[in-house]
Enzyme design. Structure first.
Site, PDB file in Angstrom:
ATOM      1  N   CYS A   2       0.697   3.913  -0.423  1.00 45.36           N
ATOM      2  CA  CYS A   2       1.001   5.195  -1.044  1.00 45.36           C
ATOM      3  C   CYS A   2       2.470   5.545  -0.857  1.00 45.36           C
ATOM      4  O   CYS A   2       3.124   5.064   0.052  1.00 45.36           O
ATOM      5  CB  CYS A   2       0.155   6.285  -0.413  1.00 45.36           C
ATOM      6  SG  CYS A   2      -1.580   5.866  -0.284  1.00 45.36           S
ATOM      7  N   ARG A  27       4.692   2.322  -5.394  1.00 50.51           N
ATOM      8  CA  ARG A  27       3.954   2.156  -4.138  1.00 50.51           C
ATOM      9  C   ARG A  27       2.466   2.461  -4.300  1.00 50.51           C
ATOM     10  O   ARG A  27       1.654   2.052  -3.482  1.00 50.51           O
ATOM     11  CB  ARG A  27       4.537   3.063  -3.064  1.00 50.51           C
ATOM     12  CG  ARG A  27       5.911   2.643  -2.613  1.00 50.51           C
ATOM     13  CD  ARG A  27       6.353   3.526  -1.483  1.00 50.51           C
ATOM     14  NE  ARG A  27       5.558   3.297  -0.289  1.00 50.51           N
ATOM     15  CZ  ARG A  27       5.942   2.565   0.738  1.00 50.51           C
ATOM     16  NH1 ARG A  27       7.119   2.005   0.728  1.00 50.51           N
ATOM     17  NH2 ARG A  27       5.169   2.390   1.778  1.00 50.51           N
ATOM     18  N   TRP A  76      -2.553   5.095  -3.480  1.00 49.20           N
ATOM     19  CA  TRP A  76      -3.223   3.816  -3.681  1.00 49.20           C
ATOM     20  C   TRP A  76      -4.478   3.913  -2.830  1.00 49.20           C
ATOM     21  O   TRP A  76      -4.402   3.906  -1.604  1.00 49.20           O
ATOM     22  CB  TRP A  76      -2.317   2.662  -3.221  1.00 49.20           C
ATOM     23  CG  TRP A  76      -2.872   1.316  -3.511  1.00 49.20           C
ATOM     24  CD1 TRP A  76      -2.710   0.586  -4.664  1.00 49.20           C
ATOM     25  CD2 TRP A  76      -3.671   0.493  -2.639  1.00 49.20           C
ATOM     26  NE1 TRP A  76      -3.366  -0.622  -4.549  1.00 49.20           N
ATOM     27  CE2 TRP A  76      -3.960  -0.705  -3.332  1.00 49.20           C
ATOM     28  CE3 TRP A  76      -4.184   0.651  -1.359  1.00 49.20           C
ATOM     29  CZ2 TRP A  76      -4.723  -1.729  -2.772  1.00 49.20           C
ATOM     30  CZ3 TRP A  76      -4.945  -0.366  -0.806  1.00 49.20           C
ATOM     31  CH2 TRP A  76      -5.212  -1.543  -1.501  1.00 49.20           C
ATOM     32  N   ASN A 102      -0.070   8.266   4.352  1.00 45.16           N
ATOM     33  CA  ASN A 102      -0.078   6.862   3.974  1.00 45.16           C
ATOM     34  C   ASN A 102      -0.638   6.096   5.158  1.00 45.16           C
ATOM     35  O   ASN A 102      -0.181   6.292   6.283  1.00 45.16           O
ATOM     36  CB  ASN A 102       1.358   6.403   3.662  1.00 45.16           C
ATOM     37  CG  ASN A 102       1.400   4.967   3.178  1.00 45.16           C
ATOM     38  OD1 ASN A 102       0.357   4.382   2.870  1.00 45.16           O
ATOM     39  ND2 ASN A 102       2.586   4.408   3.106  1.00 45.16           N
ATOM     40  N   GLY A 103      -1.619   5.241   4.913  1.00 47.88           N
ATOM     41  CA  GLY A 103      -2.197   4.463   6.012  1.00 47.88           C
ATOM     42  C   GLY A 103      -3.702   4.629   6.052  1.00 47.88           C
ATOM     43  O   GLY A 103      -4.314   5.120   5.099  1.00 47.88           O
ATOM     44  N   GLU A 482       3.291 -19.798  -6.050  1.00 49.28           N
ATOM     45  CA  GLU A 482       3.942 -18.551  -6.441  1.00 49.28           C
ATOM     46  C   GLU A 482       3.758 -18.276  -7.942  1.00 49.28           C
ATOM     47  O   GLU A 482       3.480 -17.151  -8.350  1.00 49.28           O
ATOM     48  CB  GLU A 482       5.429 -18.587  -6.060  1.00 49.28           C
ATOM     49  CG  GLU A 482       6.219 -17.353  -6.409  1.00 49.28           C
ATOM     50  CD  GLU A 482       5.658 -16.059  -5.834  1.00 49.28           C
ATOM     51  OE1 GLU A 482       4.743 -16.112  -4.995  1.00 49.28           O
ATOM     52  OE2 GLU A 482       6.122 -14.980  -6.257  1.00 49.28           O
ATOM     53  N   LYS A 486       1.882 -14.968  -9.622  1.00 50.93           N
ATOM     54  CA  LYS A 486       2.538 -14.072 -10.585  1.00 50.93           C
ATOM     55  C   LYS A 486       1.660 -13.878 -11.808  1.00 50.93           C
ATOM     56  O   LYS A 486       1.483 -12.771 -12.293  1.00 50.93           O
ATOM     57  CB  LYS A 486       3.901 -14.626 -11.045  1.00 50.93           C
ATOM     58  CG  LYS A 486       5.021 -14.583 -10.037  1.00 50.93           C
ATOM     59  CD  LYS A 486       5.637 -13.225  -9.849  1.00 50.93           C
ATOM     60  CE  LYS A 486       5.030 -12.459  -8.738  1.00 50.93           C
ATOM     61  NZ  LYS A 486       5.327 -12.747  -7.383  1.00 50.93           N
ATOM     62  N   GLU A 489      -1.308 -11.735 -10.995  1.00 52.51           N
ATOM     63  CA  GLU A 489      -0.948 -10.342 -10.707  1.00 52.51           C
ATOM     64  C   GLU A 489      -0.610  -9.545 -11.953  1.00 52.51           C
ATOM     65  O   GLU A 489      -1.110  -8.451 -12.148  1.00 52.51           O
ATOM     66  CB  GLU A 489       0.316 -10.311  -9.849  1.00 52.51           C
ATOM     67  CG  GLU A 489       0.138 -10.492  -8.397  1.00 52.51           C
ATOM     68  CD  GLU A 489       1.483 -10.449  -7.708  1.00 52.51           C
ATOM     69  OE1 GLU A 489       1.680  -9.548  -6.911  1.00 52.51           O
ATOM     70  OE2 GLU A 489       2.347 -11.310  -7.982  1.00 52.51           O
ATOM     71  N   HIS A 505     -10.475 -34.042  -6.376  1.00 52.58           N
ATOM     72  CA  HIS A 505     -11.495 -33.888  -5.337  1.00 52.58           C
ATOM     73  C   HIS A 505     -12.425 -32.713  -5.621  1.00 52.58           C
ATOM     74  O   HIS A 505     -13.047 -32.185  -4.708  1.00 52.58           O
ATOM     75  CB  HIS A 505     -10.827 -33.757  -3.970  1.00 52.58           C
ATOM     76  CG  HIS A 505     -10.069 -34.984  -3.591  1.00 52.58           C
ATOM     77  ND1 HIS A 505     -10.687 -36.138  -3.186  1.00 52.58           N
ATOM     78  CD2 HIS A 505      -8.743 -35.251  -3.625  1.00 52.58           C
ATOM     79  CE1 HIS A 505      -9.767 -37.075  -2.963  1.00 52.58           C
ATOM     80  NE2 HIS A 505      -8.576 -36.553  -3.233  1.00 52.58           N
ATOM     81  N   LYS A 599       2.963  -1.982  -3.835  1.00 55.16           N
ATOM     82  CA  LYS A 599       4.066  -2.621  -3.124  1.00 55.16           C
ATOM     83  C   LYS A 599       3.905  -2.253  -1.654  1.00 55.16           C
ATOM     84  O   LYS A 599       3.524  -1.135  -1.345  1.00 55.16           O
ATOM     85  CB  LYS A 599       5.375  -2.042  -3.672  1.00 55.16           C
ATOM     86  CG  LYS A 599       6.607  -2.792  -3.257  1.00 55.16           C
ATOM     87  CD  LYS A 599       7.021  -3.742  -4.341  1.00 55.16           C
ATOM     88  CE  LYS A 599       8.244  -4.523  -3.994  1.00 55.16           C
ATOM     89  NZ  LYS A 599       8.224  -5.826  -4.692  1.00 55.16           N
TER      90      LYS A 599
HETATM   91  C1  F6R Z   1       3.375 -10.626  -4.858  1.00 62.45           C
HETATM   92  C2  F6R Z   1       3.754  -9.716  -3.814  1.00 62.45           C
HETATM   93  C3  F6R Z   1       2.965  -9.728  -2.557  1.00 62.45           C
HETATM   94  C4  F6R Z   1       3.899  -9.646  -1.349  1.00 62.45           C
HETATM   95  C5  F6R Z   1       3.076  -9.508  -0.062  1.00 62.45           C
HETATM   96  C6  F6R Z   1       3.966  -9.455   1.157  1.00 62.45           C
HETATM   97  O1  F6R Z   1       4.178 -10.460  -5.977  1.00 62.45           O
HETATM   98  O2  F6R Z   1       4.676  -8.951  -3.947  1.00 62.45           O
HETATM   99  O3  F6R Z   1       2.143 -10.855  -2.476  1.00 62.45           O
HETATM  100  O4  F6R Z   1       4.692 -10.787  -1.311  1.00 62.45           O
HETATM  101  O5  F6R Z   1       2.314  -8.334  -0.119  1.00 62.45           O
HETATM  102  O6  F6R Z   1       4.830  -8.373   1.096  1.00 62.45           O
HETATM  103  P1  F6R Z   1       6.121  -8.308   1.985  1.00 62.45           P
HETATM  104  O7  F6R Z   1       7.028  -9.398   1.535  1.00 62.45           O
HETATM  105  O8  F6R Z   1       6.682  -6.950   1.756  1.00 62.45           O
HETATM  106  O9  F6R Z   1       5.663  -8.520   3.391  1.00 62.45           O
END
Ligand code: F6R
Length: 604
Positions: A2, A27, A76, A102-103, A482, A486, A489, A505, A599
């Site tokens: 959040c 966020r 969130w 937040n938390g 990665e 992406k 996501e 396998h 985020k």
């Molecule tokens: C994917 C993404 C997440 C972060 C993960 C770790 O696009 O952004 O998978 O990489 O939540 O976040 P940080 O790097 O902030 O620890």
């Protein structure tokens, strides 16, 4: 998770709160709300479900909210669905306490039962409402706000950043445990936020609250306290950015803007730690003695974990030291074995990811020296690690990371070279060849990005794809991890990253007509093998496409400029990031704020 904002000063709080919330919407974005204290001392609360625009409309339609003191929240959901009742701010039963949070309060059920026994009733399913009532109950027992918060901090388990308005008090109170909270200082006004970008356009001076700290914020300043209520100091940082990074600047989405900023993020990170053509971390105290670790364990989550996997391949190759990469969420609970001289590297954009922080603390508790490869200055990981190794990507707003991941790769290369140099595994000429290759990376990345249109065309043609496999070996496999994340996501496409040799396998049974198989082929020692695996998928109806150097490419595939193979991930990930973005756009999705994500994952 959040986003929290707060303002206290002479101006009208509402537009400032909404401006901060717009910057922090990345966020959390399932509901939002504000609370404003009017000149008469009464606190008005407005909330709305969905994106911030809904709250803005509601604020506009309602009675004008005057007053220069308030808090706001973008949510969130953790406890309770994203309904209006569950949106923050939450008020205590008698209205004496208004809270944004937040938390997660892990023991909120027990706290709620105790309050129920005292006659409290609850309007929401949230843990936050319990915090508001808990504080109100203590006020009724005669405690001051600070003493009530202190008692809360000794009772609540879990994580929290709280901004609290108490009836009859003209200030804003804060409490922080394992969830970030900063206080910005202006001229006769103060700003509160869970993240610096919220108010970067209004002030450059921020105080990063420490763990288990409280604060009381007035228009003139902030007083910080430890959890016992004893005055405490608070780290002050002066940000240099102008806040432009938190603006779209004409781009349709932050994600595409940030992919475009990736070469710069890499360049800035390289320049921060390359001195006289050699990696040099002496500024952060990370000298040869620590780089000559017998073993390295990298811990991280999500994309940061994927960057750590690339680091593992590169560092083992260059330094000939065993490197293990572990998901932070697993590491923290599995009683890990660390040698006496193990260096633990935590990788995190935010520096606030709950699992990564817990892994870092676990490593420290076991006596390991710790490096935090971290993007956000003053974040918890940066402060708690022995050596904060900053990536210089600038604020990243899109929820899906791109430029910070690119900068993490660069930091990993530097660390790998630093380890190799400390162990004496590289001659001077080898070292300078590698550093020259590194310094050439940003221009090569630009040249890849200049061909974004090729990827867009491909994405348009494949926007309705249902299943995608991304396959590769070694560093190519790490990049597939990665690329697949992406696409999942931001485009909601089912995608699997597979080590090419593993496909046979089991998972090859999923290959049929219509499945897209992306082969990443930059590692000369294994590219031919992945090529054969691609052929096997084609034979079963898969549509193969490649990201490669000229000699290995599939017709119509994406060709990369030549680069030192160990650093190829920095180039090969770009078309995959672009592909995810363009497929997301083609599907009409908000690529900056994918569903269910947030985020900075500050809860477990
Ligand atoms: C994917 C993404 C997440 C972060 C993960 C770790 O696009 O952004 O998978 O990489 O939540 O976040 P940080 O790097 O902030 O620890």
């Amino acid at each position: 998770m959040c986003g929290i904002v707060g303002y206290i000063g002479k101006k009208r709080a509402v537009p400032i709160l909404l401006e901060g919330m717009r910057k922090l919407e990345y966020r959390g974005y399932d509901s939002a709300g504000i609370a404003v204290r009017g000149a008469d001392g009464n606190i008005a609360v407005v909330k709305a479900c969905g994106k911030l625009a809904n709250l803005e409309a509601r604020v506009e339609q309602g009675a004008p909210l005057e007053g220069g003191c308030g808090v706001g929240h973008t949510r969130w959901a953790t406890h309770g669905e994203p309904t209006e009742a569950n949106a923050h701010p939450h008020r205590s039963m008698r209205g004496a306490v208004t809270v944004v949070h937040n938390g997660i309060l892990e023991n909120y059920r027990e706290m709620r039962e105790e309050l129920r026994a005292k006659g409290y009733t609850f309007l929401s399913d949230t843990d936050t409402e319990v915090a508001a009532d808990f504080l109100e109950d203590l006020l009724l027992q005669g405690l001051s706000p600070l003493r009530a918060i202190s008692r809360f901090m000794h009772t609540a388990r879990g994580s929290y950043a709280l901004a609290i308005l108490f009836e009859g008090h003209g200030t804003i109170f804060l409490a922080r445990k394992d969830s970030p909270l900063v206080v910005g200082k202006g001229e006769g006004e103060m700003f509160i936020a869970s993240d610096v970008p919220a108010f970067l356009s209004r002030t450059k001076e921020f105080y990063c609250m420490g763990n288990m700290q409280m604060a009381e914020v007035s228009a003139e300043g902030a007083a910080f306290y430890d959890a016992e209520g004893v005055p405490a100091s608070c780290e002050r940082i002066l940000e240099t950015g102008d806040g432009a990074a938190a603006e779209k600047e004409g781009f349709e989405h932050f994600m595409i803007k940030e992919i475009g900023e990736e070469p710069r993020a890499v360049e800035n990170t390289l320049h921060a730690y390359l001195k006289d053509g050699k990696p040099d971390f002496s500024e952060i105290g990370l000298t040869g003695e620590f780089l000559r670790a017998d073993e390295v364990v990298a811990v991280a989550c999500g994309s940061a974990y994927h960057a750590a996997v690339v680091f593992q391949y590169v560092a083992e190759k260059l330094a000939r030291v065993p490197v293990r990469t572990e998901l932070a969420s697993e590491f923290r609970y599995r009683d890990p074995i660390l040698k006496k001289n193990t260096l633990v590297v935590a990788v995190s954009q935010s520096g606030e990811t709950a699992d990564t922080l817990a892994a870092l603390r676990e490593a420290k508790a076991r006596g390991a020296k710790t490096v935090a490869v971290v993007n956000v200055r003053g974040s918890s990981a940066a402060r708690e690690a022995d050596f904060p190794l900053y990536t210089c990507a600038g604020p990243e707003i899109a929820v899906a990371t791109t430029k910070a991941y690119g900068a993490q790769l660069a930091a990993g290369y530097l660390l790998a070279l630093g380890m190799a140099h400390a162990w004496g595994r590289l001659s001077d000429s080898e070292l300078s060849r590698y550093t020259e290759e590194l310094l050439a990376l940003p221009a090569k990345m630009e040249s890849v990005l200049s061909r974004a249109e090729e990827v867009r065309t491909f994405a348009k043609a494949h926007a309705s794809v249902r299943d995608v496999f991304m396959i590769g070996r070694g560093i190519d496999y790490a990049v597939c991890l990665e690329g697949a994340l992406k696409l999942k996501e931001v485009a909601y496409v089912h995608t699997e990253a597979y080590a090419a040799g593993e496909l046979k396998h089991g998972a090859i049974s999923l290959i049929e007509n219509g499945v897209l198989v992306v082969g990443v082929l930059t590692q000369s020692g294994v590219a031919a093998k992945t090529r054969s695996n691609l052929e096997e998928t084609k034979a079963r109806g898969g549509k193969a496409v490649t990201v490669s150097f000229a000699e290995e490419g599939e017709e119509g595939g994406f060709l990369l400029p030549p680069v030192e193979e160990l650093f190829a991930a920095s180039l090969s990930v770009l078309p995959l990031q672009l592909f995810a973005y363009y497929v997301g756009v083609e599907r009409g999705l908000d690529t900056d704020k994918p569903r269910n994500l947030a985020k900075s994952v500050t809860v477990e």
